[in-house]
Design an enzyme around this catalytic site. Structure first.
Site, PDB file in Angstrom:
ATOM      1  N   ARG A 105      -8.637 -14.342  -2.102  1.00  0.00           N
ATOM      2  CA  ARG A 105      -8.247 -13.410  -3.169  1.00  0.00           C
ATOM      3  C   ARG A 105      -8.585 -14.094  -4.480  1.00  0.00           C
ATOM      4  NH1 ARG A 105      -2.931  -9.832  -4.250  1.00  0.00           N
ATOM      5  NH2 ARG A 105      -4.090  -8.583  -2.770  1.00  0.00           N
ATOM      6  N   HIS A 132     -11.180  -4.064  -2.983  1.00  0.00           N
ATOM      7  CA  HIS A 132     -10.018  -4.439  -2.154  1.00  0.00           C
ATOM      8  C   HIS A 132     -10.181  -3.737  -0.786  1.00  0.00           C
ATOM      9  CE1 HIS A 132      -6.219  -5.944  -1.088  1.00  0.00           C
ATOM     10  NE2 HIS A 132      -5.415  -5.293  -1.898  1.00  0.00           N
ATOM     11  N   GLN A 135      -7.220  -3.277   1.903  1.00  0.00           N
ATOM     12  CA  GLN A 135      -6.229  -2.265   1.543  1.00  0.00           C
ATOM     13  C   GLN A 135      -6.741  -0.857   1.859  1.00  0.00           C
ATOM     14  OE1 GLN A 135      -2.928  -2.695   0.003  1.00  0.00           O
ATOM     15  NE2 GLN A 135      -2.898  -0.642   0.872  1.00  0.00           N
ATOM     16  N   ASP A 228      -2.708   3.720  -8.626  1.00  0.00           N
ATOM     17  CA  ASP A 228      -2.552   2.267  -8.626  1.00  0.00           C
ATOM     18  C   ASP A 228      -2.135   1.867 -10.039  1.00  0.00           C
ATOM     19  OD1 ASP A 228      -2.660  -0.425  -7.923  1.00  0.00           O
ATOM     20  OD2 ASP A 228      -4.828  -0.592  -8.163  1.00  0.00           O
ATOM     21  N   CYS A 268      -0.894   1.441  -3.118  1.00  0.00           N
ATOM     22  CA  CYS A 268      -1.089   0.157  -2.427  1.00  0.00           C
ATOM     23  C   CYS A 268       0.021  -0.835  -2.739  1.00  0.00           C
ATOM     24  CB  CYS A 268      -2.449  -0.430  -2.781  1.00  0.00           C
ATOM     25  SG  CYS A 268      -2.611  -0.910  -4.515  1.00  0.00           S
ATOM     26  N   ARG A 296      -0.974  -2.964   6.559  1.00  0.00           N
ATOM     27  CA  ARG A 296      -1.839  -4.107   6.203  1.00  0.00           C
ATOM     28  C   ARG A 296      -1.877  -5.089   7.376  1.00  0.00           C
ATOM     29  NH1 ARG A 296      -2.762  -5.403   0.847  1.00  0.00           N
ATOM     30  NH2 ARG A 296      -4.098  -7.039   1.702  1.00  0.00           N
TER      31      ARG A 296
HETATM   32  N1   CP Z   1      -1.425  -4.228  -2.084  1.00  0.00           N
HETATM   33  C1   CP Z   1      -1.552  -5.566  -2.192  1.00  0.00           C
HETATM   34  O1   CP Z   1      -2.624  -6.130  -2.019  1.00  0.00           O
HETATM   35  O2   CP Z   1      -0.379  -6.220  -2.474  1.00  0.00           O
HETATM   36  P1   CP Z   1      -0.211  -7.762  -2.880  1.00  0.00           P
HETATM   37  O3   CP Z   1      -0.879  -7.942  -4.218  1.00  0.00           O
HETATM   38  O4   CP Z   1       1.260  -7.971  -2.922  1.00  0.00           O
HETATM   39  O5   CP Z   1      -0.877  -8.611  -1.842  1.00  0.00           O
HETATM   40  N1  NVA Z   2      -5.567  -3.031  -8.834  1.00  0.00           N
HETATM   41  C1  NVA Z   2      -4.505  -3.948  -8.486  1.00  0.00           C
HETATM   42  C2  NVA Z   2      -4.288  -3.962  -7.005  1.00  0.00           C
HETATM   43  C3  NVA Z   2      -3.149  -4.845  -6.562  1.00  0.00           C
HETATM   44  C4  NVA Z   2      -2.998  -4.880  -5.071  1.00  0.00           C
HETATM   45  C5  NVA Z   2      -4.856  -5.343  -8.993  1.00  0.00           C
HETATM   46  O1  NVA Z   2      -6.003  -5.759  -8.853  1.00  0.00           O
HETATM   47  O2  NVA Z   2      -3.979  -5.997  -9.536  1.00  0.00           O
END
Ligand code: CP
Ligand code: NVA
Length: 311
Positions: A105, A132, A135, A228, A268, A296
């Protein structure tokens, strides 16, 4: 089919591969609920590199590896020499010598791509500024549970910021045959290269991929309404300004009047109540939204088993 590959983007998957992931995810979920052992990754280790925060992603990958009979190592930037400037190409080659798979990540998508180029073991994108994929594959599984296995012809409306989720939805819907429309402010559209690729991908399934600015137009007749955060990780400094820009892009009771009567609402998470979604709507669709969070686990177990296992 997927053995030994990376999962950086849904765009790289064939329609059959998407369906294979979803089918195995359903199967592994059923096995876990029934208490049937499914140690598909016995003795294997996943490295998890986090350069951004996470609740769901860490919990689901780590628990998932344990349930598959393997183990996971949590590695933040503070733990790795990567955080002190060791090059990605060295880190990737070293980690490949110990691990069976690597999950990342991070910020720039190019970091995951460079890592995958140098890694000898599968690399999984667990969120970049661009995409992502884990997700959105999870969301497809959740839609199948709530709307039936055949996703073709459903309408999904995304309302809010054109971000990594929007980009991955365009790819996911194109492969699943879901008609997708995103309503965002003019200056906050999703990535135009991703849009063009998704329109091309959608030719195979007959799905439509559209971008508009009017949330009410997008929500009209929608089977799924999704949103989101207005300020993604890395955009915290813009939060106050974004609150003003996105105020008309909220999922609320008024917007949902436009949608199909049996609409489901998805998010999400993490959600910011009173911003992109009201507390009322979050709670009204909590069954779907928390299934989505749980899924997930099942989806990523399927992804890891297919990439890192003996399928
Ligand atoms: N939806 C998601 O990826 O959540 P986190 O940022 O908590 O991992
Ligand atoms: N768009 C958000 C998704 C979090 C799971 C971010 O990147 O922070």
């Amino acid at each position: 089919m997927l053995k030994g590959k990376d999962l950086l983007s849904i765009h790289d998957l064939s329609v059959d591969e998407v369906n294979e992931i979803l089918a195995l995810a359903h199967d592994l979920k059923a096995k876990q609920k029934a208490g049937i052992e499914h140690h598909l990754l016995k003795g294997k280790t996943l490295g998890m590199i986090f350069e951004k925060s996470s609740t769901r992603t860490r919990l689901s990958f780590e628990t998932g590896m344990y349930q598959l009979g393997g183990q996971a190592l949590f590695l933040s930037n503070r733990d790795l020499q990567l955080g002190r400037g060791e090059p990605i190409k060295d880190t990737a080659r070293v980690m490949s010598r110990y691990l069976d798979g690597i999950m990342i990540r991070t910020f720039g998508h190019d970091r995951v791509e460079e890592f995958a180029e140098w890694s000898d073991v599968p690399v999984i994108n667990a969120l970049t500024d661009l995409l992502h994929p884990c997700q959105v594959l999870t969301d497809l599984l959740t839609i199948q549970e709530h709307k039936g296995k055949n996703l073709k012809g459903l309408k999904m409306a995304y309302v809010g910021d054109g971000n990594n989720m929007t980009n991955s939805f365009m790819y996911g819907c194109a492969k699943a045959g879901i008609n997708f429309v995103a309503a965002t402010p003019e200056d906050y559209k999703p990535d135009m290269q991703v849009f063009a690729n998704a329109v091309e991908d959608a030719k195979e399934t007959g799905a439509t991929i559209e971008l508009v600015t009017d949330p009410f137009e997008a929500a009209k007749g929608a089977d799924i309404v999704v949103t989101d955060t207005w300020a993604s990780m890395g955009q915290e400094a813009e939060h106050d300004e974004r609150k003003k820009i996105f105020k008309d892009y909220q999922v609320n009771a008024d917007l949902l009047k436009q949608a199909d009567k049996r609409v489901i609402v998805m998010h999400c998470l993490p959600a910011y109540r009173g911003e992109e979604i009201t507390d009322e709507i979050m709670e009204a669709y909590a069954d779907v939204i928390f299934d989505e969070a749980e899924n997930r686990l099942h989806t990523q177990k399927a992804i890891m088993a297919l990439l890192m296992g003996d399928y």
